[in-house]
Design a protein around this motif. Structure first.
Motif, mmCIF file in Angstrom:
data_model
loop_
_atom_site.group_PDB
_atom_site.id
_atom_site.type_symbol
_atom_site.label_atom_id
_atom_site.label_comp_id
_atom_site.label_asym_id
_atom_site.label_seq_id
_atom_site.Cartn_x
_atom_site.Cartn_y
_atom_site.Cartn_z
ATOM 1 N N HIS A 285 -6.530 -6.899 -0.546
ATOM 2 C CA HIS A 285 -7.033 -5.605 0.628
ATOM 3 C C HIS A 285 -6.600 -4.979 1.472
ATOM 4 O O HIS A 285 -6.605 -3.482 1.375
ATOM 5 C CB HIS A 285 -8.671 -6.339 1.504
ATOM 6 N N LEU A 286 -5.205 -6.175 1.208
ATOM 7 C CA LEU A 286 -4.470 -5.327 2.561
ATOM 8 C C LEU A 286 -3.457 -3.914 1.364
ATOM 9 O O LEU A 286 -3.298 -2.512 2.140
ATOM 10 C CB LEU A 286 -3.175 -6.173 3.023
ATOM 11 N N ALA A 287 -3.484 -4.191 0.404
ATOM 12 C CA ALA A 287 -2.702 -3.202 -0.732
ATOM 13 C C ALA A 287 -3.579 -2.512 -1.024
ATOM 14 O O ALA A 287 -2.802 -0.800 -0.985
ATOM 15 C CB ALA A 287 -2.012 -4.770 -2.174
ATOM 16 N N ALA A 288 -4.563 -2.226 -1.232
ATOM 17 C CA ALA A 288 -5.406 -1.186 -1.155
ATOM 18 C C ALA A 288 -5.539 -0.047 -0.197
ATOM 19 O O ALA A 288 -5.772 0.715 -0.047
ATOM 20 C CB ALA A 288 -6.842 -1.782 -1.772
ATOM 21 N N ALA A 289 -5.500 -1.275 1.359
ATOM 22 C CA ALA A 289 -5.923 -0.356 2.784
ATOM 23 C C ALA A 289 -4.634 0.873 2.603
ATOM 24 O O ALA A 289 -4.741 1.646 3.179
ATOM 25 C CB ALA A 289 -6.031 -1.498 3.714
ATOM 26 N N ALA A 290 -3.253 -0.168 2.399
ATOM 27 C CA ALA A 290 -1.939 0.653 2.369
ATOM 28 C C ALA A 290 -1.866 2.628 1.902
ATOM 29 O O ALA A 290 -1.621 2.988 2.008
ATOM 30 C CB ALA A 290 -0.718 -0.103 2.263
ATOM 31 N N GLU A 291 -2.408 1.794 -0.244
ATOM 32 C CA GLU A 291 -2.933 2.735 -0.916
ATOM 33 C C GLU A 291 -3.406 4.057 -0.066
ATOM 34 O O GLU A 291 -3.143 5.096 -0.681
ATOM 35 C CB GLU A 291 -3.034 1.989 -1.761
ATOM 36 N N ARG A 292 -4.884 3.324 0.426
ATOM 37 C CA ARG A 292 -5.470 4.831 0.702
ATOM 38 C C ARG A 292 -4.967 6.232 2.374
ATOM 39 O O ARG A 292 -5.401 7.083 2.275
ATOM 40 C CB ARG A 292 -7.163 4.222 1.560
ATOM 41 N N LEU A 293 -4.009 4.676 2.257
ATOM 42 C CA LEU A 293 -3.181 5.386 3.670
ATOM 43 C C LEU A 293 -2.350 6.643 3.378
ATOM 44 O O LEU A 293 -2.355 7.587 4.034
ATOM 45 C CB LEU A 293 -3.157 4.586 4.910
ATOM 46 N N ASP A 294 -2.017 6.237 2.653
ATOM 47 C CA ASP A 294 -0.954 6.578 2.045
ATOM 48 C C ASP A 294 -0.621 6.928 0.705
ATOM 49 O O ASP A 294 0.080 5.826 0.186
ATOM 50 C CB ASP A 294 0.657 5.913 2.568
#
Length: 195
Positions: free
Chosen positions: A179-188
């Motif tokens: 989930h953290l990696a997916a959130a980081a992907e959406r942000l950047d």
């Protein structure tokens, strides 16, 4: 309307995330400039400590994992992460004799019952098949003991219980990281060149 109670998995994920972030902050305060290898090691160690501390030393594997990290003489930051996240100093792990005896007694009782059943049945089973099955079970148990932290000191019944708990905890760890990696992907989002 009924108020939804958060399930234990969601609570465990929240607790893991809080402790993992705390561990990463402690590591980054020790060393501002880290190489990729050092960063990878800090992420792994803080994640291991965080997931083990969510179990509150209620399992063998969590105590063994915390002990392994905190007794690493080369890594002073790891000792501080363990102390800060767990809130206590962690001593060298040794399995409890009482628990080992309890599990061993259960196995002995089961084997006595099984041997009584075998005597009443007669000698209809193949000795070769039994010896092959024993070897397979012994090899798989040895491999499992090497995979679970603290597994070398556990008997079969305790090993299965600890493995199930360890797998559930690893699943929580992976879900949070995903989930953290997916959130980081959406942000950047990655910049793609258009040809």
């Amino acid at each position: 309307m009924k108020e939804r109670m958060p399930n234990s998995s969601a609570l465990m994920k929240q607790e893991f995330l809080k402790k993992w972030i705390k561990g990463l902050q402690i590591y980054s305060s020790f060393k501002k400039e880290m190489t990729i290898f050092e960063r990878k090691k800090a992420i792994k160690l803080s994640a291991d400590v965080a997931i083990a501390s969510t179990r509150n030393a209620s399992t063998h594997w969590s105590r063994a994992l915390m002990s392994d990290v905190s007794t690493d003489d080369a890594n002073h930051a790891a000792k501080i992460v363990v102390a800060q996240i767990s809130g206590r100093k962690v001593e060298k792990y040794s399995s409890s004799k009482g628990l080992m005896m309890t599990c061993s007694n259960k196995i002995l009782r089961r084997s006595r019952v099984a041997s009584r059943c075998r005597r009443t049945r007669g000698v209809g089973t193949s000795v070769k098949a039994r010896s092959i099955a024993r070897k397979v079970v012994k090899n798989r148990t040895r491999v499992l003991k090497s995979l679970v932290p603290g597994g070398q000191e556990m008997d079969g019944v305790c090993l299965i219980k600890e493995t199930l708990d360890y797998i559930a905890s690893l699943r929580v760890q992976v879900d949070v990281m995903r989930h953290l990696a997916a959130a980081a992907e959406r942000l950047d989002p990655p910049q793609r060149s258009i040809l």
